[in-house]
Design a protein around this motif. Structure first.
Motif, mmCIF file in Angstrom:
data_model
loop_
_atom_site.group_PDB
_atom_site.id
_atom_site.type_symbol
_atom_site.label_atom_id
_atom_site.label_comp_id
_atom_site.label_asym_id
_atom_site.label_seq_id
_atom_site.Cartn_x
_atom_site.Cartn_y
_atom_site.Cartn_z
ATOM 1 N N ARG A 299 -58.020 75.658 -24.470
ATOM 2 C CA ARG A 299 -57.091 75.973 -25.555
ATOM 3 C C ARG A 299 -55.766 76.491 -25.002
ATOM 4 N NH1 ARG A 299 -61.568 78.582 -29.576
ATOM 5 N NH2 ARG A 299 -62.148 76.617 -30.592
ATOM 6 N N ARG A 300 -55.825 77.330 -23.989
ATOM 7 C CA ARG A 300 -54.574 77.812 -23.360
ATOM 8 C C ARG A 300 -53.793 76.661 -22.746
ATOM 9 N NH1 ARG A 300 -57.519 82.631 -21.546
ATOM 10 N NH2 ARG A 300 -57.992 81.504 -19.648
ATOM 11 N N GLN A 301 -54.482 75.760 -22.063
ATOM 12 C CA GLN A 301 -53.815 74.610 -21.477
ATOM 13 C C GLN A 301 -53.163 73.731 -22.537
ATOM 14 O OE1 GLN A 301 -56.800 72.563 -19.215
ATOM 15 N NE2 GLN A 301 -56.853 74.105 -17.592
ATOM 16 N N ASP B 2 -52.064 74.700 -25.431
ATOM 17 C CA ASP B 2 -50.908 75.409 -25.963
ATOM 18 C C ASP B 2 -49.694 75.278 -25.042
ATOM 19 O OD1 ASP B 2 -52.205 76.194 -28.238
ATOM 20 O OD2 ASP B 2 -52.710 78.192 -27.476
ATOM 21 N N LEU B 3 -49.964 75.119 -23.740
ATOM 22 C CA LEU B 3 -48.871 75.013 -22.772
ATOM 23 C C LEU B 3 -48.250 73.641 -22.749
ATOM 24 C CD1 LEU B 3 -50.413 77.010 -19.780
ATOM 25 C CD2 LEU B 3 -48.675 77.790 -21.403
ATOM 26 N N LYS C 273 -61.793 78.529 -23.926
ATOM 27 C CA LYS C 273 -60.573 79.345 -23.947
ATOM 28 C C LYS C 273 -59.540 78.806 -22.971
ATOM 29 C CE LYS C 273 -62.558 83.686 -25.530
ATOM 30 N NZ LYS C 273 -62.912 85.072 -25.184
ATOM 31 N N ARG C 274 -59.983 78.411 -21.788
ATOM 32 C CA ARG C 274 -59.052 77.827 -20.807
ATOM 33 C C ARG C 274 -58.421 76.550 -21.337
ATOM 34 N NH1 ARG C 274 -62.853 78.325 -15.512
ATOM 35 N NH2 ARG C 274 -62.723 80.584 -15.287
#
Length: 109
Positions: A103-105, A107-108, A100-101
């Motif tokens: 994937r968030r990174q 996306d950023l 999850k981390r």
């Protein structure tokens, strides 16, 4: 190189190869910050035992730490699947958090 790594390499040279030995080597190299040395041993651990949840988790982390987020995500996805199938809920949960981390990174970026 620390004494533990030397001892593990000696065992490997004697033909005492095993998933646990390869994971231990990868873990020691990872702990020393020698990620490029850790990765092949972690991959070898998984070749010897595809169900080694801790090896999936550490390989994913090592790949991410070397900047290969895409490969790390693939490793975490497979590791989560295997850990879940084997009832290793803690490992699956930890890898899910790492994934999850990542994937968030991604996306950023």
């Amino acid at each position: 190189m620390n004494d533990r790594i030397e001892a593990f390499l000696t065992m490997l040279a004697r033909g005492q190869d095993s998933a646990m030995l390869r994971f231990s080597l990868g873990n020691e190299y990872y702990g020393q910050g020698e990620l490029t040395e850790a990765i092949p041993h972690l991959r070898a651990a998984l070749e010897l035992d595809r169900n080694y949840s801790a090896a999936w988790k550490l390989l994913g982390r090592a790949l991410n730490d070397t900047g290969d987020a895409s490969e790390a995500m693939s490793i975490f996805e497979e590791g989560i699947r295997i850990a879940t199938n084997n009832g290793d809920r803690q490992a699956a949960k930890e890898m899910t958090v790492f994934l999850k981390r990542l994937r968030r990174q991604m996306d950023l970026l």
